[in-house]
Enzyme design. Structure first.
Site, PDB file in Angstrom:
ATOM      1  N   GLU A  13       0.839  -1.195   0.000  1.00  0.00           N
ATOM      2  CA  GLU A  13       0.000   0.000   0.000  1.00  0.00           C
ATOM      3  C   GLU A  13       0.878   1.251   0.000  1.00  0.00           C
ATOM      4  O   GLU A  13       1.666   1.470   0.907  1.00  0.00           O
ATOM      5  CB  GLU A  13      -0.876  -0.028   1.262  1.00  0.00           C
ATOM      6  CG  GLU A  13      -1.629   1.254   1.518  1.00  0.00           C
ATOM      7  CD  GLU A  13      -2.369   1.226   2.864  1.00  0.00           C
ATOM      8  OE1 GLU A  13      -2.264   0.211   3.580  1.00  0.00           O
ATOM      9  OE2 GLU A  13      -3.021   2.221   3.183  1.00  0.00           O
TER      10      GLU A  13
ATOM     11  N   ASP B 114      -7.865   2.165   6.787  1.00  0.00           N
ATOM     12  CA  ASP B 114      -7.627   2.237   5.343  1.00  0.00           C
ATOM     13  C   ASP B 114      -6.924   0.984   4.842  1.00  0.00           C
ATOM     14  O   ASP B 114      -7.277   0.438   3.800  1.00  0.00           O
ATOM     15  CB  ASP B 114      -6.750   3.455   5.009  1.00  0.00           C
ATOM     16  CG  ASP B 114      -7.597   4.710   4.865  1.00  0.00           C
ATOM     17  OD1 ASP B 114      -8.836   4.577   4.906  1.00  0.00           O
ATOM     18  OD2 ASP B 114      -7.013   5.799   4.734  1.00  0.00           O
TER      19      ASP B 114
ATOM     20  N   ASP C 217      -1.118  -1.146   5.692  1.00  0.00           N
ATOM     21  CA  ASP C 217      -1.022  -0.573   7.036  1.00  0.00           C
ATOM     22  C   ASP C 217      -1.995  -1.258   7.988  1.00  0.00           C
ATOM     23  O   ASP C 217      -3.049  -1.734   7.574  1.00  0.00           O
ATOM     24  CB  ASP C 217      -1.368   0.923   6.998  1.00  0.00           C
ATOM     25  CG  ASP C 217      -0.309   1.729   6.266  1.00  0.00           C
ATOM     26  OD1 ASP C 217       0.821   1.220   6.135  1.00  0.00           O
ATOM     27  OD2 ASP C 217      -0.615   2.861   5.836  1.00  0.00           O
TER      28      ASP C 217
ATOM     29  N   ASP D  18      -4.247  -0.187   9.797  1.00  0.00           N
ATOM     30  CA  ASP D  18      -5.302   0.755  10.186  1.00  0.00           C
ATOM     31  C   ASP D  18      -6.543   0.523   9.320  1.00  0.00           C
ATOM     32  O   ASP D  18      -6.587  -0.420   8.520  1.00  0.00           O
ATOM     33  CB  ASP D  18      -4.810   2.207  10.073  1.00  0.00           C
ATOM     34  CG  ASP D  18      -4.404   2.560   8.636  1.00  0.00           C
ATOM     35  OD1 ASP D  18      -4.643   1.725   7.727  1.00  0.00           O
ATOM     36  OD2 ASP D  18      -3.837   3.643   8.429  1.00  0.00           O
TER      37      ASP D  18
END
Ligand code: 0RA
Length: 645
Positions: free
Chosen positions: A432, A511, A507, A509
């Site tokens: 990403e 997103d 990541d 998180d």
């Protein structure tokens, strides 16, 4: 009753142990593997027997308990395993069923035995692989009980009370000597299978009680679907819009092959046909599926020609798959002696089943089309759109191919390829963002690790047509890098896969997990064999970095370990600093290599699909239009554990 005692008993027991010893020596030959999948297979093996009782019309309730000590109880209200003396073996029939290999099935011929793949190896295998196993049988007014350890009888059959009911209760605890990886039962895996069984067998009610969960609202679920496969289709399409009032339901029986199916068209662009033979999901399809497909194509083509809906001189060529775009279908057949073929033994081979399904579906579907002209027209309009999109996708594919030829080696510019060319030893990281991509490029071992940075979000393939998907730049880069092509059957070439490990690195998180889900959805829908053959992995970057004095760094992947490290550091009176990684970009190349990419130290999660219907439901809910079911789904699932795909 004639439970053997003394030396006589021992003699027969030794013989039995020789059989079950084979199961303990090579458990994978009987249950597939000794990891999570094999562990859960033990439950299926026991439940299959209760389902057989239900199919024979003697059982309508199955209760499954997950106990705190890691054992499982499966109780049914069937006839109870017979306890009378076996004429040849001179031991109680129940002892034969529980200790002899392949003696679990019914003795009468006209039941639909579950005997394919890993199913039907018999409940004696479960006994062999359990540190503890007990059976309580209610039958002929008496309660019988018998207990085993690792397949060896520790308490012979005896009467322990009176009853007016009938049924069998089996409790077992898997042996940690066999299941060395894990003995933890996952509620979701069990629930997905029990829900599926309840949809396929509308006469039964299945209750699951997870005693590890304190909150009674969460620890008990009950499945009963009077509408059977029709309810199943409705459930699968909950977060999709259909232009039909209700699914079409078709049933019939030809040559002792009962056929039952429900189907519905929705506004999605994916095909969701789930097929079952004797309650076993036939992932690789087979004769029942080809019968269904032929009937579907023939039905619609005949109807369209008769009603002048598709003109004979039309430019577009409609192919079979166009009739299946946006189709959700559950097909269930019962076959007395099923032949299972294919790599995973989930492909039905019986030729008589093809015509049975074809005839039944053709007749009933034709009738439906003629009685529902409005719906029929809508479906056919959709089919034409699907054919047009397929044609556009073909052009897009050619474009991808041409582009890659023009750019020399044919690989996307963003790809940092590895130097070795052997796919079996090569891996690709889909990363990403460009900055994390940069760190990964610097940190990697370039001999066998390739890096493809993906910018921003990829397209939600659940909502896009195939031609739009193929126009997406990030998706194009992935397809070219992987080398397999994209799509169904002949369009996808697994042999051309350039890396046997495809590792998604995002990541930790919201997103990141969204991008991961988007990628998984894409692979699941358009590069399915990659998932089936276990080529897709998820990288697990650490959540915390704990830096002690003198630069000593420790990493932690969860809160518990972080707290443990902190406690140790406090005990040794060291100063330290805890930071939470917000993204991969915060790690320098060395740290990224050490924690997430070095095969010696990293942890990769392999993506497997245990249950195709459950996976379909998950992807459509997570990626669909409706916010409410999506929120409910996430809330419900996050209460138990993190999502297992
Ligand atoms: C052998 C024969 C019969 C039933 C069963 C086994 C049986 C096994 C299990 C395992 C769990 N629940 C079960 N229920 C039944 C036929 C019984 C008869 O003919 O009466």
């Amino acid at each position: 009753m004639s439970a053997k005692k003394g030396s006589d008993y021992k003699a027969s027991n030794i013989q039995v142990l020789e059989g079950l010893e084979a199961v303990r020596k090579r458990p994978s030959m009987y249950i597939g593997d000794t990891a999570q999948r094999g562990l859960h297979h033990l439950i299926n093996e026991v439940v299959d027997n209760s389902i057989d009782e239900a199919l024979a019309g003697h059982c309508d309730f199955i209760k499954l308990m997950i106990h705190e000590d890691g054992s499982i109880t499966v109780a049914d209200n069937g006839r109870g395993i017979p306890v009378d003396e076996h004429p040849k073996l001179k031991i109680p029939a129940v002892e034969v069923v529980l200790t002899k290999l392949h003696a679990g099935g019914k003795f009468d011929k006209d039941s639909y035995k579950v005997s394919g793949g890993l199913h039907g190896v018999g409940v004696s295998c479960v006994n062999a692989l359990s540190i503890f196993f007990s059976a309580e049988i209610h039958r002929d007014g008496e309660i019988y009980s018998m207990e085993f350890e690792r397949g060896a009888t520790v308490k012979p059959l005896k009467v322990i009370g009176k009853t007016e009911e009938t049924g069998t209760t089996i409790r077992f605890k898997p042996d940690t000597e066999i299941f060395t990886q894990t003995t933890e039962f996952k509620f979701e895996i069990i629930a997905d299978r029990m829900r599926e069984l309840a949809f396929l067998n509308p006469q039964i009610t299945v209750q699951i009680i997870d005693e590890r969960i304190e909150d009674p609202d969460l620890s008990t679920v009950q499945f009963h679907f009077a509408g059977g496969v029709k309810d199943f289709v409705r459930y699968l399409d909950e977060s999709r819009d259909s232009f039909m009032d209700e699914p079409i339901y078709i049933s019939g029986e030809i040559e002792n092959v009962p056929v039952e199916l429900a189907l519905e068209y929705n506004n999605s662009y994916t095909e969701n046909v789930h097929s079952y033979v004797n309650n076993i999901n036939t992932r690789e399809g087979g004769t029942h599926i080809s019968g269904f497909r032929r009937a579907l194509t023939r039905c619609f083509k005949t109807y369209a020609e008769k009603n002048n809906i598709i003109k004979a001189n039309s430019k577009i060529q409609i192919s079979g798959e166009d009739f299946r775009e946006g189709l959700t279908c559950v097909l269930s057949v019962k076959v007395a002696e099923p032949q299972f073929e294919g790599q995973t033994k989930t492909k039905l081979g019986n030729s008589e089943v093809q015509s049975a399904v074809e005839v039944i579906v053709y007749d009933k579907l034709t009738e439906f089309l003629e009685q529902n002209p409005k719906t029929s027209r809508k479906i056919l309009e959709k089919v034409v759109l699907a054919a047009e999109a397929r044609e556009a996708a073909r052009k897009a594919r050619q474009l991808i191919q041409r582009k890659s030829v023009m750019s020399g080696g044919g690989l996307p510019g963003k790809l940092a390829d590895c130097s070795i060319k052997d796919p079996a030893h090569s891996e690709i990281y889909l990363v990403e963002g460009d900055s994390a991509g940069g760190s990964a490029k610097m940190g990697r071992n370039r001999s066998f690790q390739a890096i493809l940075p993906l910018r921003g979000k990829i397209l939600n393939v659940e909502k896009a047509k195939i031609n739009k998907i193929l126009e997406n730049k990030e998706i194009q880069a992935m397809i070219t890098a992987l080398g397999t092509g994209v799509g169904h059957e002949e369009e996808f070439e697994l042999e051309k896969l350039r890396y046997h490990k495809i590792i998604i690195m995002t990541d930790a998180d919201v997103d990141g997990s969204h991008i991961r889900t988007l990628l998984l959805t894409f692979f699941y829908r358009y590069m399915h064999p990659l998932v089936d053959h276990g080529h897709i992995y998820i990288a697990t970057p650490p959540l915390y970095r704990i830096t002690a004095s003198r630069g000593e760094i420790q990493y932690s992947w969860d809160d518990d370990t972080r707290d443990k490290i902190i406690r140790e550091l406090k005990k040794s009176k060291k100063k330290f600093d805890v930071s939470r990684y917000k993204g991969l970009g915060e790690m320098n190349p060395d740290q990224l290599w050490e924690t997430t990419m070095d095969p010696e130290t990293r942890t990769l999660q392999q993506v497997t699909v245990e249950n195709a219907a459950a996976a379909d439901k998950m992807f459509s809910t997570l990626m669909g239009d409706d916010v409410v079911p999506r929120r409910e789904f996430i809330e419900r699932n996050s209460k138990y554990a993190k999502l297992d795909i």
